[in-house]
Design an enzyme around this catalytic site. Structure first.
Site, PDB file in Angstrom:
ATOM      1  N   GLY A  45       0.655  -1.138   0.058  1.00 30.97           N
ATOM      2  CA  GLY A  45       0.052  -0.163  -0.005  1.00 30.97           C
ATOM      3  C   GLY A  45       1.055   1.456  -0.079  1.00 30.97           C
ATOM      4  O   GLY A  45       0.393   2.246   0.518  1.00 30.97           O
ATOM      5  N   PHE A  46       2.104   1.367  -0.394  1.00 33.48           N
ATOM      6  CA  PHE A  46       2.760   2.272  -0.658  1.00 33.48           C
ATOM      7  C   PHE A  46       2.474   3.555  -1.204  1.00 33.48           C
ATOM      8  O   PHE A  46       2.992   4.735  -1.163  1.00 33.48           O
ATOM      9  CB  PHE A  46       4.339   1.722  -1.262  1.00 33.48           C
ATOM     10  CG  PHE A  46       4.255   1.702  -2.919  1.00 33.48           C
ATOM     11  CD1 PHE A  46       4.699   2.784  -3.464  1.00 33.48           C
ATOM     12  CD2 PHE A  46       3.848   0.535  -3.396  1.00 33.48           C
ATOM     13  CE1 PHE A  46       4.803   2.706  -5.038  1.00 33.48           C
ATOM     14  CE2 PHE A  46       3.715   0.611  -4.700  1.00 33.48           C
ATOM     15  CZ  PHE A  46       4.429   1.525  -5.539  1.00 33.48           C
ATOM     16  N   GLY A  76      -0.656   4.882  -1.086  1.00 32.00           N
ATOM     17  CA  GLY A  76      -1.673   5.636  -0.272  1.00 32.00           C
ATOM     18  C   GLY A  76      -0.985   6.670   0.548  1.00 32.00           C
ATOM     19  O   GLY A  76       0.337   6.849   0.684  1.00 32.00           O
ATOM     20  N   THR A  80      -6.973  -0.905   9.160  1.00 31.93           N
ATOM     21  CA  THR A  80      -7.833  -1.503  10.009  1.00 31.93           C
ATOM     22  C   THR A  80      -9.206  -2.274   9.080  1.00 31.93           C
ATOM     23  O   THR A  80      -9.098  -2.313   8.026  1.00 31.93           O
ATOM     24  CB  THR A  80      -8.680  -0.410  10.574  1.00 31.93           C
ATOM     25  OG1 THR A  80      -9.298   0.589  10.017  1.00 31.93           O
ATOM     26  CG2 THR A  80      -7.739   0.166  11.763  1.00 31.93           C
ATOM     27  N   PRO A 129      -4.170  -0.577  15.720  1.00 30.23           N
ATOM     28  CA  PRO A 129      -5.231   0.078  15.375  1.00 30.23           C
ATOM     29  C   PRO A 129      -4.796   1.740  15.166  1.00 30.23           C
ATOM     30  O   PRO A 129      -5.638   2.397  14.391  1.00 30.23           O
ATOM     31  CB  PRO A 129      -6.042  -0.106  16.526  1.00 30.23           C
ATOM     32  CG  PRO A 129      -5.599  -1.273  17.250  1.00 30.23           C
ATOM     33  CD  PRO A 129      -4.354  -1.250  17.105  1.00 30.23           C
ATOM     34  N   HIS A 164     -13.019  11.290  11.637  1.00 27.45           N
ATOM     35  CA  HIS A 164     -12.024  11.004  10.506  1.00 27.45           C
ATOM     36  C   HIS A 164     -12.307  11.827   9.148  1.00 27.45           C
ATOM     37  O   HIS A 164     -13.559  12.285   9.224  1.00 27.45           O
ATOM     38  CB  HIS A 164     -11.802   9.895  10.334  1.00 27.45           C
ATOM     39  CG  HIS A 164     -11.178   9.072  11.322  1.00 27.45           C
ATOM     40  ND1 HIS A 164     -11.507   8.692  12.641  1.00 27.45           N
ATOM     41  CD2 HIS A 164      -9.672   8.616  11.385  1.00 27.45           C
ATOM     42  CE1 HIS A 164     -10.617   8.009  13.248  1.00 27.45           C
ATOM     43  NE2 HIS A 164      -9.762   7.976  12.480  1.00 27.45           N
ATOM     44  N   HIS A 165     -11.678  11.945   8.427  1.00 24.25           N
ATOM     45  CA  HIS A 165     -11.361  12.578   6.980  1.00 24.25           C
ATOM     46  C   HIS A 165     -12.552  11.811   6.153  1.00 24.25           C
ATOM     47  O   HIS A 165     -12.934  10.474   6.511  1.00 24.25           O
ATOM     48  CB  HIS A 165     -10.192  12.533   6.273  1.00 24.25           C
ATOM     49  CG  HIS A 165      -9.574  11.065   6.294  1.00 24.25           C
ATOM     50  ND1 HIS A 165      -9.823  10.182   5.234  1.00 24.25           N
ATOM     51  CD2 HIS A 165      -8.640  10.486   7.011  1.00 24.25           C
ATOM     52  CE1 HIS A 165      -8.953   9.149   5.364  1.00 24.25           C
ATOM     53  NE2 HIS A 165      -8.387   9.208   6.582  1.00 24.25           N
ATOM     54  N   LYS A 193     -12.129   8.024   4.752  1.00 22.76           N
ATOM     55  CA  LYS A 193     -11.629   6.839   5.636  1.00 22.76           C
ATOM     56  C   LYS A 193     -12.791   5.715   5.213  1.00 22.76           C
ATOM     57  O   LYS A 193     -13.944   5.767   5.281  1.00 22.76           O
ATOM     58  CB  LYS A 193     -11.708   7.018   7.097  1.00 22.76           C
ATOM     59  CG  LYS A 193     -11.527   5.693   8.137  1.00 22.76           C
ATOM     60  CD  LYS A 193     -11.083   6.302   9.352  1.00 22.76           C
ATOM     61  CE  LYS A 193     -10.711   5.018  10.251  1.00 22.76           C
ATOM     62  NZ  LYS A 193      -9.796   4.079   9.584  1.00 22.76           N
ATOM     63  N   THR A 231      -9.561   2.280  16.099  1.00 19.61           N
ATOM     64  CA  THR A 231      -8.957   2.633  17.417  1.00 19.61           C
ATOM     65  C   THR A 231     -10.206   3.081  18.328  1.00 19.61           C
ATOM     66  O   THR A 231     -10.149   2.450  19.686  1.00 19.61           O
ATOM     67  CB  THR A 231      -8.332   4.251  17.334  1.00 19.61           C
ATOM     68  OG1 THR A 231      -7.242   4.146  16.430  1.00 19.61           O
ATOM     69  CG2 THR A 231      -7.947   4.741  18.488  1.00 19.61           C
TER      70      THR A 231
END
Length: 257
Positions: free
Chosen positions: A8-9, A11, A95, A120, A149-150, A153, A160
């Protein structure tokens, strides 16, 4: 030298992690993985020329120590399973794993004798929020969790917030809170053994959480805010450096703090 594969480099978190690792003297990125990866976008992302680039999971074959995962909830289970089966110690920042999936991965980790971390949240303030909330819940059994969150997500609630609620649930006196009847479905949020969890998704936010405790004539609010993704990198660095100290798949950054 700790050799790292980043899944996932491309992102936002993967990009931050790549930059952080490139700045360290004791670790290096030896490979990157994304279904959309190619030589051009790897170069644009800042991947070193001698690092291998993979876009098929089953083709990954490289000498590495740590599998760092910032992918998607739909991919993380198979990725983590692959890492454990191939002897890469997973550090999972994605997550969305279910309890059943976590249990299956833990069993596999024990069988293969490959330790790892499911994290998390890499924010040190978030880890402390969970710790303080667990302590407070022994004295305040009425509690609600709000995470913000943004808008991009992928999962809700956040890992969390869910972990916070689970840790509170272990120590508080279980009961349903209040007797309000919902006149609009879902308005009271998700329900984890009576603990209500609310998820907010808005532009301008990064990652924020508050835990509200109520008691007779008093209230306690514990809150943490992550204003940018670079704030998570101290936790990512710590997890990569310390994952070798755990002998099985373990949940929480606090396990190596």
């Amino acid at each position: 030298m700790i050799k790292v594969i980043i899944a996932g480099f491309r992102g936002a978190m993967g990009q931050q992690a790549l930059q952080m690792i490139n700045e360290q003297d004791n670790m290096e990125v030896v490979a990157v993985y994304s279904p959309s990866a190619n030589a051009d976008n790897a170069k644009q992302a800042g991947v070193a020329a001698d690092a291998q680039v993979f876009n098929h999971l089953e083709k990954i074959d490289v000498d590495a120590d740590v599998w760092l995962d910032f992918t998607t909830p739909t991919a993380v289970f198979e990725n983590t399973k692959f890492a454990i089966e191939h002897g890469y110690q997973p550090v999972i920042g994605t997550t969305g794993l279910t309890d059943q999936q976590e249990a299956e991965l833990m069993d596999l980790s024990s069988a293969k004798k490959v330790g790892g971390l499911i994290v998390p949240n890499f924010s040190l303030s978030a880890v402390l929020l969970m710790k303080f909330s667990e302590e407070a819940a022994q004295y305040f059994s009425d509690v609600e969790v709000i995470e913000m969150h943004h808008e991009d997500k992928k999962d809700a609630p956040s890992g969390t917030a869910l972990m916070t609620a689970k840790r509170i649930d272990k120590v508080r006196q279980a009961h349903e809170q209040g007797d309000s009847k919902e006149t609009m479905p879902g308005v009271r949020g998700a329900d984890l053994d009576g603990i209500r969890i609310h998820a907010v998704r808005l532009p301008g936010y990064v990652a924020h959480e508050q835990v509200l405790f109520g008691g007779e004539g008093e209230a306690l609010t514990i809150r943490q805010d992550s204003f940018n993704r670079s704030s998570f990198m101290k936790g990512v660095q710590l997890a990569i450096e310390k994952v070798h100290t755990v002998d099985k798949l373990t949940i929480g950054l606090e396990q190596v703090m």
